[in-house]
Motif scaffolding. Sequence first.
Motif, PDB file in Angstrom:
ATOM      1  N   ARG A 304      37.454  -7.362 -21.856  1.00 53.89           N
ATOM      2  CA  ARG A 304      37.390  -6.632 -23.127  1.00 53.89           C
ATOM      3  C   ARG A 304      37.515  -5.152 -22.802  1.00 53.89           C
ATOM      4  NH1 ARG A 304      33.005 -10.526 -24.080  1.00 53.89           N
ATOM      5  NH2 ARG A 304      33.507 -11.824 -25.890  1.00 53.89           N
ATOM      6  N   GLU A 439      42.381 -17.281 -32.583  1.00 55.06           N
ATOM      7  CA  GLU A 439      41.069 -16.944 -33.142  1.00 55.06           C
ATOM      8  C   GLU A 439      40.973 -17.213 -34.636  1.00 55.06           C
ATOM      9  OE1 GLU A 439      39.141 -13.578 -30.713  1.00 55.06           O
ATOM     10  OE2 GLU A 439      41.069 -12.755 -31.347  1.00 55.06           O
ATOM     11  N   GLY A 460      39.687 -17.948 -28.617  1.00 57.16           N
ATOM     12  CA  GLY A 460      38.475 -17.135 -28.800  1.00 57.16           C
ATOM     13  C   GLY A 460      37.598 -17.888 -29.777  1.00 57.16           C
ATOM     14  N   ASN A 462      34.528 -17.643 -30.627  1.00 60.96           N
ATOM     15  CA  ASN A 462      33.588 -16.901 -31.487  1.00 60.96           C
ATOM     16  C   ASN A 462      34.246 -16.615 -32.836  1.00 60.96           C
ATOM     17  OD1 ASN A 462      32.169 -16.829 -29.113  1.00 60.96           O
ATOM     18  ND2 ASN A 462      32.693 -14.714 -28.635  1.00 60.96           N
ATOM     19  N   ASP A 463      35.477 -16.119 -32.771  1.00 63.13           N
ATOM     20  CA  ASP A 463      36.170 -15.817 -34.016  1.00 63.13           C
ATOM     21  C   ASP A 463      36.728 -17.066 -34.678  1.00 63.13           C
ATOM     22  OD1 ASP A 463      35.953 -13.037 -34.638  1.00 63.13           O
ATOM     23  OD2 ASP A 463      37.020 -12.638 -32.777  1.00 63.13           O
ATOM     24  N   ARG A 473      29.966 -14.075 -37.987  1.00 62.73           N
ATOM     25  CA  ARG A 473      29.332 -14.316 -36.688  1.00 62.73           C
ATOM     26  C   ARG A 473      28.198 -13.343 -36.397  1.00 62.73           C
ATOM     27  NH1 ARG A 473      34.059 -12.441 -32.429  1.00 62.73           N
ATOM     28  NH2 ARG A 473      32.382 -11.885 -31.023  1.00 62.73           N
TER      29      ARG A 473
HETATM   30  C1  PEP Z   1      36.138 -14.652 -29.310  1.00 61.43           C
HETATM   31  O1  PEP Z   1      36.371 -14.297 -30.471  1.00 61.43           O
HETATM   32  O2  PEP Z   1      35.751 -15.790 -29.013  1.00 61.43           O
HETATM   33  C2  PEP Z   1      36.296 -13.726 -28.201  1.00 61.43           C
HETATM   34  C3  PEP Z   1      36.201 -14.129 -26.961  1.00 61.43           C
HETATM   35  O3  PEP Z   1      36.506 -12.406 -28.504  1.00 61.43           O
HETATM   36  P1  PEP Z   1      35.323 -11.419 -29.002  1.00 61.43           P
HETATM   37  O4  PEP Z   1      34.030 -12.140 -28.824  1.00 61.43           O
HETATM   38  O5  PEP Z   1      35.450 -10.203 -28.174  1.00 61.43           O
HETATM   39  O6  PEP Z   1      35.700 -11.220 -30.431  1.00 61.43           O
END
Ligand code: PEP
Length: 584
Positions: A304, A439, A460, A462-463, A473
């Motif tokens: 990142r 994402e 990704g 998380n997104d 989130r």
């Molecule tokens: C995600 O979205 O899973 C990811 C790895 O990116 P970030 O957490 O930096 O948005």
Amino acid sequence: MSEPAAPAVLEGFPAAEGIAKGTVRRIVWSIPEVAHTVVRARSVDRELERFRAALNDARRQLETLKSETEARLGLVEARIFDPQILMLDDPDVVEGTEGYIAENHLAAARAFDWRMLELKERWSRTSHPMVLDRLNDLADLKLRVLSRLLALPEPWELGPASGVVAVARDLTPSFVATLDTDRVVALATDEGTRTSHWAILARSLQIPAVAGLNGVSSRAKDGQVMVVDGRSGRVVIDPDAREAERFELRRSAILGWSREIAAIAREDAVTLDRTRVVLRANLDLPGEAARALEHGADGVGLFRTEFLVVGRNRAPEEEEQYRAYRSVAETFADHPVLIRTFDLGGDKFPVFLRAPAEENPLLGRRGVRVFPDETALFLTQLRAILRASAHGDVRIMVPLVNTAEEIVSVRRLLRTARDQLRREGVPFSEQVELGAMIETPAAALQARQLAEQADFLSIGTNDLVQYTLAVDRTSTRLAHLFDELHPAVLRQIAMVADAGRRSGVEVSACGEMAARPLGALLLLGLGVEGLSVAWPSLLEIKRLIRRCRMSAVRAAASAALSAPAGCNVRQGLRESLGDLTSPP
Ligand code: PEP
Ligand code: MG
């Protein structure tokens, strides 16, 4: 005799890895009300002088803090204090306050307090969560200057105790940067997220921390025992025998892994039935690369780069970026390093870019969507990454892609960067790959089309979970709805893995799901080839991979796809994979 009260368990955001148990010490650093004091006309000059002296004091303190942090943690961490130092020269702060003293004859403390309230009001009007760090800096500076003007006692005083869990509504970078880590064992806050500046420092200092706990500072009382699990984001107040045992088990497991670092790090991430998994590291800061290497990462699956822009008042120079990227590429000389272009927007927007106020920042100008408006910023970044490619296997990854056309336009900008460097005779590799992060549901559903344009795909989670389930989130109130194991998420992961396999491009996953045992197993079972996790999770995940049988994991994942809900997925995995799924 009455029954002992049940322990209170709170869930927040994992902000800094590690697990610790200690005694609660609540830290209240609210700024006291400043009396409305007017001075006589002849005292105005003296008040102006007092104000300037307080600013100078604050500057000296911050510069000292910055250089001590640089010596203790590094330059990147030290730069976290830049925004506050710059605020000391900001006409909005300085002239605004001086105006109230000179024209309205307010006492220095009242004038400054008033001005800071106005700025807070103005800045909080934009709905951008990025503003949160700025407001936190503002509050930290306000306390620093008012402490001098009003001769306030030190609000951060922890007393002589050791084994302290510092509990607060929110913390500041200056508090965390100066913590005595022999005495403070963990941090727990109501507010903040993993990206808060103080959380970044906590990670560098390796103090376990959980943020966004929604009410922990009012529920926990001084002297209570608290367990803070910075990996799972779980906090237990007054743990009973069961929770205490759980804590000991988890702590000894983590300790055990750390004793085995060297041995596990050298082993391959390979399953019992000989499937090789690519296990890489996520980095938030370049300084973490050495740790990741020591813990046996097969490269960096997500670097990142927002640390170069967030909280800065100026865009980072190409040279500074090049040095940061190059240092990581050199640390991982024999492995790929996937550098993600700035993922701006959402909860991160640098102050030096004009961030339009948006009703829904997470659905607004974010990730690759910022490219067309900020070409110069991204061209500089691509040039810096290309230059670093002369020193290792550097690859570029683009966040929040929705369409193949977005990859094509980034490729166009990459071509421009290459042409420029070639003309300038600057060395770089011609083979740098360009990948897309998956994402959003749109990207997952179009993975085949994206795979035609991208050299690799990285999920990704998380997104992807946030956008699939329409659950913010960063919201602690909705955390129970943020379910990585929701079958709708799993089906998309399976689609992406399938698209990658058919198109011959590597598919990996780099969200938090990859760092949790159930999530990691599911990702692998659904066909994802590589996992990327924060370095403290590398050993746990590698051990898990080495203990599992890919055939069993695939069967369990395939059954999970048709489960009605996340809870059934969880239960099904526990039944079919047994021991593997129970975290220590
Ligand atoms: C995600 O979205 O899973 C990811 C790895 O990116 P970030 O957490 O930096 O948005
Ligand atoms: Mg993301």
